[in-house]
Write an enzyme that holds these catalytic residues in place. Structure first.
Site, short mmCIF file in Angstrom:
data_model
loop_
_atom_site.label_atom_id
_atom_site.label_comp_id
_atom_site.label_asym_id
_atom_site.label_seq_id
_atom_site.Cartn_x
_atom_site.Cartn_y
_atom_site.Cartn_z
CB SER A 1 65.96 -3.47 47.03
OG SER A 1 66.52 -3.93 46.99
CD GLU A 2 71.95 -1.80 47.34
OE1 GLU A 2 71.41 -2.03 47.85
OE2 GLU A 2 73.30 -2.80 47.16
CG ASN A 3 66.98 -4.65 42.56
OD1 ASN A 3 67.17 -3.86 44.24
ND2 ASN A 3 66.77 -5.50 42.77
CB SER B 1 68.14 3.54 42.72
OG SER B 1 68.92 2.37 44.48
#
Lengths: 224, 213, 213, 224
Positions: B48-50, B90
């Site tokens: 999840s890129e967050n 990330s």
């Protein structure tokens, strides 16, 4: 040196026209109490650097709704339609930046670098006005550092030395922004006694932090 | 098959692209449904890129953790073995080639592997978020989308007309009509959805579809 | 004063350059002794470039932690409020201007603020370690060294002849003979060690020492 | 996918001529058991990327003493006189790099960047052969990424997913090197069951790690 101050005092540090970084990702990990009071107080002409402009109804979104901003630098504004509306009406300048480039630009400023080469954005409108450099026959964009007057962060816990610990996905842009602003203000849920945070647990060393505001977040507004 | 069945086919078809252990980033919307359609015995690691790895299913009501939302801002969970990190790491993961595959929707995709999925000038400008980094950095880029726009016009083109997300990065296009691979020769049709004829899919596609072994 | 007393004077003089809360990186060797000479009531935060803040005194025998050594490879301790991090963040701190002052030794320093302290070609090439980053990144660069080389030749020069560590970064030079500030006009003599005359310090210095208010 | 393998098997992965990154800082946080066996086995022509070349007598130093290396890229070789001796005799190629530049070059490779601009090394011999770029009238060197075939790391604990946790100053170059090599092998003191490492405690996510070797370090050799 780190100072613990009340919410009101923290908000008063932010002056019209300043460039302000705000941690958080669609509300998660955003310093909501500081943002809400800031929007209510009616600050003006800020340049906002943040991943996004929040979700309509949340704390960050109120800065846009209350027209506190002159310019937004963000990777995504889709979760707050008011930002797009003001942008298309020519009332708000919006600079859209790929998320990985945005966080790296902030890190670059914090790390004393003059910029970095990224393949992201090559052959897109993101490359407009930027220097292109080829390394081993691959093209990169030279992206420059991005710093701010103020960084507004949210952490889970802090100690009196200013050391910060974030929780789960609320970390996001916060630790990087801590390195890249003249003045760093963190809204923290709890301040524990010195020595209670193990050195290996610290995610932002206290030397980056100037002010701590103890205030619980009001919670996340869900999108969609 | 009706539309809903064809979308189901699409989702399951994309899900067959992974092997156990793959690190995968799924875009918001339809791509995210791929996670629930994995073949038996296949386990992938969702990024999840967050800022986390090990994205799990949505939490049960009352179990939501306000500090744990996915990149779409929805409450999420994290599986055992998962890890949290900041946005810099990330995107080290994403841009550095540590994501095996990303699945994204598209407004347009073309036979050169160009992708447009982040803006319509003067109309819809949500921003690129992490998409530009994902498309440049992931080892495989899979576009998953309806084959044509709502008004029936092709989305698989000879050349994208909308502002690009990235140039020449798409590897595979999976739609409700079929599976197309981007090759140096052009778009090779690898598979058609049940009941779809070559004539039907070519008619709904601006690019020429190649049939090779 | 004899030599040992003058070195003591030097160390205490450097220690008076800090205010409480300053983040300071002390080089290996003599500079590290500054930490024990701070005036009463002054507390500084020591950074160790291998990856921590809150460097404490050497551990008592039997209390050594094999995972806690300083940048010189010696067993160390960490004070309450300290933090550990990787080398990337350590040099974010150093190069990013988050260190208030660094104190380093020198082979040569000159009136332009140039510093040479990392190699003698063909002879001694230990490497620059973190010194080049520290000298470029720290807000104040303080050179602490014996005023002349062992053979009596000047180390405070008009122009460094050895390979530089960095150009025009030194702010203050503290030796066992005096304190010199690097200004756009040149080296201003700010203070002399007890018993040292202007004639003596100038005679031991290649650069011209300025006397201004 | 992460595999737990015995020490001997880990050492056999490293072939003559490879480029190998080694975590650690003057021995602290170095994968000493792997290094010792590697030096004993007599690997040849390696290019070593590490902060330093150890302290004479420690595990890393044996790679130099046993002449396993063709080239060293490091920031400091002063704690192992054998390195300098071989260098001055023309028997070993040594490239000295400022420590902050070295770690950033490794990070750059791991992060998919084409390089970065640093003020470090400007007007020194470090700038030789490098492109200089001025941003806002300040000069920077363009430094390029640095990757490896193998990264040899040491961590305090791991889980079966390969997640790593480091202790104290033993972290140093390890997490950054984990991102920049084709194959990552970590010597860990202990492997705990899945789920025992909290997601916020992880310092290197398991996706970076290929092999885990459970082996306690023999301890640090003190310098000087």
């Amino acid at each position: 040196m780190v100072e613990q101050i009340p919410l009101e005092e923290a908000v008063n540090i932010i002056e019209d026209g300043m460039t302000v970084m705000v941690g958080g990702f669609i509300g998660s990990g955003a310093p909501d109490q500081i943002l809400e009071l800031l929007a209510r107080r009616g600050v003006k002409d800020l340049t906002l650097i943040a991943n996004d402009t929040g979700i309509l109804g949340d704390a960050l979104s109120q800065l846009i709704v209350n027209r506190c901003l002159r310019k937004v630098i963000a990777s995504h504004i889709g979760t707050n339609p008011e930002t797009g509306k003001q942008m298309l009406a020519g009332e708000l300048e919006v600079q859209l930046v790929p998320q990985g480039t945005l966080v790296e630009q902030i890190r670059s400023a914090g790390a004393g670098l003059g910029g970095f080469l990224t393949p992201t954005g090559v052959a897109t409108i993101v490359e407009e006005g930027k220097q292109k450099i080829s390394i081993d026959a691959k093209e990169y964009l030279l992206e420059l550092p991005l710093s701010a007057d103020i960084a507004l962060l949210r952490a889970y816990k802090a100690d009196p030395a200013g050391n910060l610990v974030y929780r789960r996905a609320a970390r996001n842009f916060n630790p990087v922004m801590a390195t890249a602003a003249k003045t760093v203000i963190a809204q923290v849920e709890t301040i524990v006694p010195l020595g209670e945070i193990d050195p290996d647990e610290v995610m932002t060393p206290g030397i980056f932090v100037h002010y701590l505001v103890e205030a619980k977040p009001k919670g996340v507004v869900q999108h969609g | 098959m009706d539309k809903a069945e064809r979308m189901e086919w699409l989702i399951h078809r994309v899900a067959r692209e992974f092997k156990t252990g793959d690190v995968v980033n799924l875009g918001i919307g339809m791509p995210v449904k791929v996670a629930n359609a994995l073949p038996d015995g296949i386990t992938i690691i969702l990024q999840s890129e967050n800022g986390f790895l090990g994205l799990g299913p949505s939490p049960q009501e009352g179990q939501e953790d306000p500090d744990l939302v996915n990149a779409g801002g929805k409450y999420s969970t994290i599986l055992p073995g998962g890890s949290c990190f900041d946005s810099a790491l990330s995107f080290t993961i994403i841009r550095g080639g540590h994501v095996d595959a990303t699945v994204l929707g598209a407004l347009q995709v073309d036979e050169e592997g160009n992708l447009a999925n982040w803006m319509i000038p003067g109309k819809m400008v949500p921003g690129m978020g992490g998409a530009m980094d994902l498309v440049v950095g992931a080892r495989r880029v899979i576009v998953a989308m309806e084959h044509t726009a709502k008004n029936g016009t092709p989305k698989v083109l000879k050349k994208c007309s909308l502002p690009l997300t990235a140039a020449r990065q798409v590897n595979l296009v999976v739609t409700d009509m079929g599976v197309m691979e981007v090759t140096p020769q052009g778009l090779v049709l690898r598979e058609m959805a049940p009941g779809v004829t070559f004539e039907a899919i070519q008619a709904a596609t601006e690019a020429k579809l190649l049939l090779v072994d």
